[in-house]
Write an enzyme that holds these catalytic residues in place. Structure first.
Site, PDB file in Angstrom:
ATOM      1  N   GLN A 108       0.852  -1.194   0.000  1.00 35.41           N
ATOM      2  CA  GLN A 108       0.000   0.000   0.000  1.00 35.41           C
ATOM      3  C   GLN A 108       0.887   1.243   0.000  1.00 35.41           C
ATOM      4  OE1 GLN A 108      -3.388  -0.563   3.045  1.00 35.41           O
ATOM      5  NE2 GLN A 108      -1.879  -2.096   3.600  1.00 35.41           N
ATOM      6  N   ASN A 109       2.196   1.024   0.136  1.00 35.24           N
ATOM      7  CA  ASN A 109       3.098   2.165   0.278  1.00 35.24           C
ATOM      8  C   ASN A 109       3.403   2.805  -1.065  1.00 35.24           C
ATOM      9  OD1 ASN A 109       3.048   1.390   2.887  1.00 35.24           O
ATOM     10  ND2 ASN A 109       5.114   0.553   2.951  1.00 35.24           N
ATOM     11  N   HIS A 126      -1.632   1.578  -4.120  1.00 34.23           N
ATOM     12  CA  HIS A 126      -1.976   2.994  -3.933  1.00 34.23           C
ATOM     13  C   HIS A 126      -1.054   3.938  -4.701  1.00 34.23           C
ATOM     14  CE1 HIS A 126      -4.070   1.725   0.081  1.00 34.23           C
ATOM     15  NE2 HIS A 126      -4.768   1.404  -0.986  1.00 34.23           N
ATOM     16  N   CYS A 157       1.221  17.825 -19.005  1.00 37.79           N
ATOM     17  CA  CYS A 157       1.397  16.499 -19.603  1.00 37.79           C
ATOM     18  C   CYS A 157       2.085  16.645 -20.969  1.00 37.79           C
ATOM     19  CB  CYS A 157       0.038  15.829 -19.760  1.00 37.79           C
ATOM     20  SG  CYS A 157       0.101  14.273 -20.639  1.00 37.79           S
ATOM     21  N   CYS A 160      -0.684  15.562 -23.751  1.00 38.70           N
ATOM     22  CA  CYS A 160      -1.901  16.316 -24.086  1.00 38.70           C
ATOM     23  C   CYS A 160      -1.919  17.718 -23.473  1.00 38.70           C
ATOM     24  CB  CYS A 160      -3.146  15.548 -23.649  1.00 38.70           C
ATOM     25  SG  CYS A 160      -3.433  15.617 -21.875  1.00 38.70           S
ATOM     26  N   GLY A 197       2.916  -4.524   8.981  1.00 31.30           N
ATOM     27  CA  GLY A 197       2.921  -3.074   9.169  1.00 31.30           C
ATOM     28  C   GLY A 197       1.754  -2.332   8.569  1.00 31.30           C
ATOM     29  N   SER A 199      -2.382  -1.108   9.403  1.00 33.62           N
ATOM     30  CA  SER A 199      -3.466  -1.055  10.386  1.00 33.62           C
ATOM     31  C   SER A 199      -4.691  -1.817   9.879  1.00 33.62           C
ATOM     32  CB  SER A 199      -3.846   0.402  10.676  1.00 33.62           C
ATOM     33  OG  SER A 199      -4.233   1.032   9.473  1.00 33.62           O
ATOM     34  N   ASN A 223       3.281  -6.901  13.490  1.00 32.06           N
ATOM     35  CA  ASN A 223       2.857  -5.543  13.840  1.00 32.06           C
ATOM     36  C   ASN A 223       3.032  -5.361  15.350  1.00 32.06           C
ATOM     37  OD1 ASN A 223       1.246  -3.103  14.225  1.00 32.06           O
ATOM     38  ND2 ASN A 223       0.278  -3.584  12.265  1.00 32.06           N
ATOM     39  N   GLU A 225       1.198  -3.568  17.097  1.00 36.52           N
ATOM     40  CA  GLU A 225      -0.151  -3.416  17.665  1.00 36.52           C
ATOM     41  C   GLU A 225      -1.112  -4.398  17.028  1.00 36.52           C
ATOM     42  OE1 GLU A 225      -1.407   0.658  17.210  1.00 36.52           O
ATOM     43  OE2 GLU A 225       0.484   1.404  18.014  1.00 36.52           O
TER      44      GLU A 225
HETATM   45  C1  BJW Z   1       4.702  -1.225  12.402  1.00 39.34           C
HETATM   46  C2  BJW Z   1       5.880  -0.639  12.758  1.00 39.34           C
HETATM   47  C3  BJW Z   1       7.008  -1.407  12.578  1.00 39.34           C
HETATM   48  C4  BJW Z   1       4.391   0.793  13.142  1.00 39.34           C
HETATM   49  N1  BJW Z   1       6.903  -2.638  12.096  1.00 39.34           N
HETATM   50  N2  BJW Z   1       4.609  -2.439  11.932  1.00 39.34           N
HETATM   51  C5  BJW Z   1     -15.055  -1.393   2.371  1.00 39.34           C
HETATM   52  C6  BJW Z   1     -15.513  -1.029   3.631  1.00 39.34           C
HETATM   53  C7  BJW Z   1     -15.397   0.302   4.073  1.00 39.34           C
HETATM   54  C8  BJW Z   1     -14.855   1.288   3.260  1.00 39.34           C
HETATM   55  C9  BJW Z   1     -14.413   0.922   2.024  1.00 39.34           C
HETATM   56  C10 BJW Z   1     -14.520  -0.392   1.588  1.00 39.34           C
HETATM   57  N3  BJW Z   1     -13.986  -0.460   0.339  1.00 39.34           N
HETATM   58  C11 BJW Z   1     -13.545   0.779  -0.003  1.00 39.34           C
HETATM   59  C12 BJW Z   1     -13.809   1.641   0.999  1.00 39.34           C
HETATM   60  C13 BJW Z   1     -13.488   3.089   1.027  1.00 39.34           C
HETATM   61  C14 BJW Z   1     -12.052   3.407   1.346  1.00 39.34           C
HETATM   62  C15 BJW Z   1     -11.709   2.836   2.710  1.00 39.34           C
HETATM   63  O1  BJW Z   1     -11.089   1.808   2.845  1.00 39.34           O
HETATM   64  N4  BJW Z   1     -12.074   3.522   3.754  1.00 39.34           N
HETATM   65  C16 BJW Z   1     -11.819   3.065   5.114  1.00 39.34           C
HETATM   66  C17 BJW Z   1     -10.775   3.970   5.754  1.00 39.34           C
HETATM   67  C18 BJW Z   1     -13.120   3.058   5.872  1.00 39.34           C
HETATM   68  N5  BJW Z   1     -11.194   2.911   0.313  1.00 39.34           N
HETATM   69  C19 BJW Z   1     -10.925   3.624  -0.774  1.00 39.34           C
HETATM   70  O2  BJW Z   1     -11.412   4.730  -0.975  1.00 39.34           O
HETATM   71  C20 BJW Z   1     -10.009   2.998  -1.808  1.00 39.34           C
HETATM   72  N6  BJW Z   1     -10.607   3.039  -3.086  1.00 39.34           N
HETATM   73  C21 BJW Z   1     -11.550   2.182  -3.476  1.00 39.34           C
HETATM   74  O3  BJW Z   1     -11.948   1.297  -2.756  1.00 39.34           O
HETATM   75  O4  BJW Z   1     -11.971   2.376  -4.774  1.00 39.34           O
HETATM   76  C22 BJW Z   1     -13.218   1.845  -5.162  1.00 39.34           C
HETATM   77  C23 BJW Z   1     -14.219   2.856  -4.698  1.00 39.34           C
HETATM   78  C24 BJW Z   1     -14.246   4.078  -5.301  1.00 39.34           C
HETATM   79  C25 BJW Z   1     -15.163   5.015  -4.865  1.00 39.34           C
HETATM   80  C26 BJW Z   1     -16.005   4.711  -3.809  1.00 39.34           C
HETATM   81  C27 BJW Z   1     -15.938   3.461  -3.199  1.00 39.34           C
HETATM   82  C28 BJW Z   1     -15.028   2.530  -3.637  1.00 39.34           C
HETATM   83  C29 BJW Z   1      -8.747   3.823  -1.948  1.00 39.34           C
HETATM   84  C30 BJW Z   1      -7.917   3.816  -0.734  1.00 39.34           C
HETATM   85  C31 BJW Z   1      -6.733   4.749  -0.950  1.00 39.34           C
HETATM   86  C32 BJW Z   1      -5.917   4.906   0.301  1.00 39.34           C
HETATM   87  N7  BJW Z   1      -5.011   5.978   0.123  1.00 39.34           N
HETATM   88  C33 BJW Z   1      -4.072   6.280   1.184  1.00 39.34           C
HETATM   89  C34 BJW Z   1      -3.370   7.598   0.848  1.00 39.34           C
HETATM   90  C35 BJW Z   1      -2.339   7.438  -0.270  1.00 39.34           C
HETATM   91  C36 BJW Z   1      -1.735   8.733  -0.608  1.00 39.34           C
HETATM   92  C37 BJW Z   1      -0.939   9.326   0.535  1.00 39.34           C
HETATM   93  O5  BJW Z   1       0.043   8.696   0.953  1.00 39.34           O
HETATM   94  O6  BJW Z   1      -1.276  10.397   0.980  1.00 39.34           O
HETATM   95  O7  BJW Z   1      -3.149   5.211   1.327  1.00 39.34           O
HETATM   96  S1  BJW Z   1      -4.811   6.371   2.796  1.00 39.34           S
HETATM   97  C38 BJW Z   1      -3.466   5.701   3.666  1.00 39.34           C
HETATM   98  O8  BJW Z   1      -3.919   4.485   4.308  1.00 39.34           O
HETATM   99  C39 BJW Z   1      -2.450   5.272   2.596  1.00 39.34           C
HETATM  100  C40 BJW Z   1      -2.075   3.906   3.062  1.00 39.34           C
HETATM  101  O9  BJW Z   1      -1.579   3.148   1.979  1.00 39.34           O
HETATM  102  C41 BJW Z   1      -3.354   3.369   3.640  1.00 39.34           C
HETATM  103  C42 BJW Z   1      -3.174   2.253   4.603  1.00 39.34           C
HETATM  104  O10 BJW Z   1      -2.471   2.670   5.732  1.00 39.34           O
HETATM  105  P1  BJW Z   1      -1.428   1.683   6.396  1.00 39.34           P
HETATM  106  O11 BJW Z   1      -0.365   1.376   5.444  1.00 39.34           O
HETATM  107  O12 BJW Z   1      -2.148   0.551   6.993  1.00 39.34           O
HETATM  108  O13 BJW Z   1      -0.768   2.647   7.506  1.00 39.34           O
HETATM  109  P2  BJW Z   1      -1.284   3.017   8.972  1.00 39.34           P
HETATM  110  O14 BJW Z   1      -0.567   4.238   9.385  1.00 39.34           O
HETATM  111  O15 BJW Z   1      -2.752   3.032   9.036  1.00 39.34           O
HETATM  112  O16 BJW Z   1      -0.812   1.794   9.878  1.00 39.34           O
HETATM  113  C43 BJW Z   1       0.556   1.571  10.138  1.00 39.34           C
HETATM  114  C44 BJW Z   1       0.672   0.260  10.896  1.00 39.34           C
HETATM  115  O17 BJW Z   1       2.039  -0.039  11.072  1.00 39.34           O
HETATM  116  C45 BJW Z   1       0.064   0.319  12.313  1.00 39.34           C
HETATM  117  O18 BJW Z   1      -0.752  -0.819  12.500  1.00 39.34           O
HETATM  118  C46 BJW Z   1       1.276   0.263  13.240  1.00 39.34           C
HETATM  119  O19 BJW Z   1       1.031  -0.443  14.458  1.00 39.34           O
HETATM  120  C47 BJW Z   1       2.256  -0.503  12.390  1.00 39.34           C
HETATM  121  N8  BJW Z   1       3.664  -0.257  12.674  1.00 39.34           N
HETATM  122  N9  BJW Z   1       5.582   0.671  13.241  1.00 39.34           N
HETATM  123  C48 BJW Z   1       5.645  -3.103  11.805  1.00 39.34           C
HETATM  124  N10 BJW Z   1       8.229  -0.896  12.923  1.00 39.34           N
HETATM  125 ZN    ZN Z   2      -2.214  13.941 -20.765  1.00 35.09          ZN
END
Ligand code: BJW
Ligand code: ZN
Length: 260
Positions: A108-109, A126, A157, A160, A197, A199, A223, A225
């Site tokens: 997801q990174n 992502h 671009c 275009c 890693g 959530s 993880n 947590e």
């Molecule tokens: C360690 C550590 C160490 C610390 N070692 N571990 C089904 C149900 C409900 C909602 C939805 C669903 N399907 C889709 C949705 C909507 C939405 C969604 O999921 N919402 C929920 C939040 C409720 N999803 C979307 O919108 C996605 N699109 C989609 O589904 O398209 C179809 C669609 C379109 C239109 C409408 C509906 C559907 C897109 C999701 C895009 C996410 N984008 C981001 C931002 C990217 C750009 C940016 O960087 O700014 O991506 S959000 C952010 O969260 C980023 C990450 O990739 C993503 C996940 O986060 P991650 O990686 O889990 O990080 P953290 O910080 O949350 O957790 C870190 C973890 O590490 C923790 O657990 C720590 O404990 C641990 N940790 N140190 C190991 N040393």
């Molecule tokens: Zn273009």
């Protein structure tokens, strides 16, 4: 027992790791935490930038409303990332691609650190912060790491002439075509699935371990947590990815003298 970790992997995981042919690894921000990349959530905090929650600035609405502000946020993060290096977890995961017949890395990174560590064919759910995408024709353009970063904003671009945006998937946006479908296919086929890693709050990424488990894979979370997926997992390794992952190969190579 290894330094930094007060738990061993189970005999079951050791056996499966030694014998697996098809492995899938899903990573999130936590795998890059030990390289110095801030996570999004965790410790009761949610990332803020200029007083805005990241899910506000990293949203499809913000691209519509204020694209320059979105660029400024991503420029800032690229500058932070430029100096950062892959950590022991990235390197270990990269080495699994030669260890296993098939090892699919789904991340997801957007930071590119898995690729810097040598991982190939990474499925980026992502997007990638080192690319820009045209808002009109979707053409993708690399952002050179040493480029004058603000310059990319001024560029249109090359195909275009329309505006460019960061090639990352924001909340409410669709994932890159085919990326999730390929990852889901690999999740169904794998025997062993590591969830490292993340959530596990963001979908559809968080559904991949569910798919793997439903298809019979052994699922292991790494993880510090617990997450909403922890109960589904066959094994939870509580601690940091950089401490656990290199040790898994090590433990798996042991003769089991210290294990039940
Ligand atoms: C360690 C550590 C160490 C610390 N070692 N571990 C089904 C149900 C409900 C909602 C939805 C669903 N399907 C889709 C949705 C909507 C939405 C969604 O999921 N919402 C929920 C939040 C409720 N999803 C979307 O919108 C996605 N699109 C989609 O589904 O398209 C179809 C669609 C379109 C239109 C409408 C509906 C559907 C897109 C999701 C895009 C996410 N984008 C981001 C931002 C990217 C750009 C940016 O960087 O700014 O991506 S959000 C952010 O969260 C980023 C990450 O990739 C993503 C996940 O986060 P991650 O990686 O889990 O990080 P953290 O910080 O949350 O957790 C870190 C973890 O590490 C923790 O657990 C720590 O404990 C641990 N940790 N140190 C190991 N040393
Ligand atoms: Zn273009």
């Amino acid at each position: 027992m290894r330094a930094g970790v007060n738990q061993h992997i189970s005999g079951e995981l050791r056996h499966r790791f030694q014998n697996a042919k098809n492995v899938l690894v899903l990573t999130g921000a936590g795998v890059s935490a030990e390289s110095g990349v801030p996570t999004f959530r965790g410790g009761g905090h949610t990332a803020l930038w200029k007083g805005m929650r990241f899910d506000v600035i990293s949203s499809a609405q913000m691209v519509q409303r204020d694209l320059p502000a979105v660029w400024e946020w991503f420029d800032y993060r690229r500058q932070l990332l430029e100096a950062l290096k892959p950590n022991a977890a990235h390197l270990e995961i990269a080495s699994w691609q030669t260890r296993f017949q098939q090892c699919t890395l789904v991340t997801q990174n957007i930071d590119g650190l898995h690729q810097k560590a040598g991982s190939r064919d990474v499925i980026e759910l992502h997007g990638n912060i080192w690319r820009a995408r045209c808002v009109n024709c979707n053409a993708r353009w690399e952002i050179p790491s040493k480029a004058a970063l603000p310059g990319i904003r001024a560029e249109a671009c090359y195909d275009c002439a329309d505006a460019l945006r960061p090639d990352v998937v924001l909340f409410g946006e669709s994932l890159p075509p085919g990326a999730f479908e390929l990852a889901a296919e690999r999740a169904e086929e794998c025997e062993l699935c590591f969830v490292v890693g993340t959530s596990a709050l963001v979908y559809p990424a968080a559904s991949l371990p569910e798919i793997a488990k439903a298809a019979g894979a052994y699922v292991c979370e790494v993880n510090p947590e617990r997450t909403p997926l922890s109960d589904l997992c066959d094994e939870v390794l509580t601690g940091k990815a950089g401490e656990w992952l290199p040790g898994i190969s090590f433990d798996a190579a042991e003769q089991g003298r210290f294990h039940k």
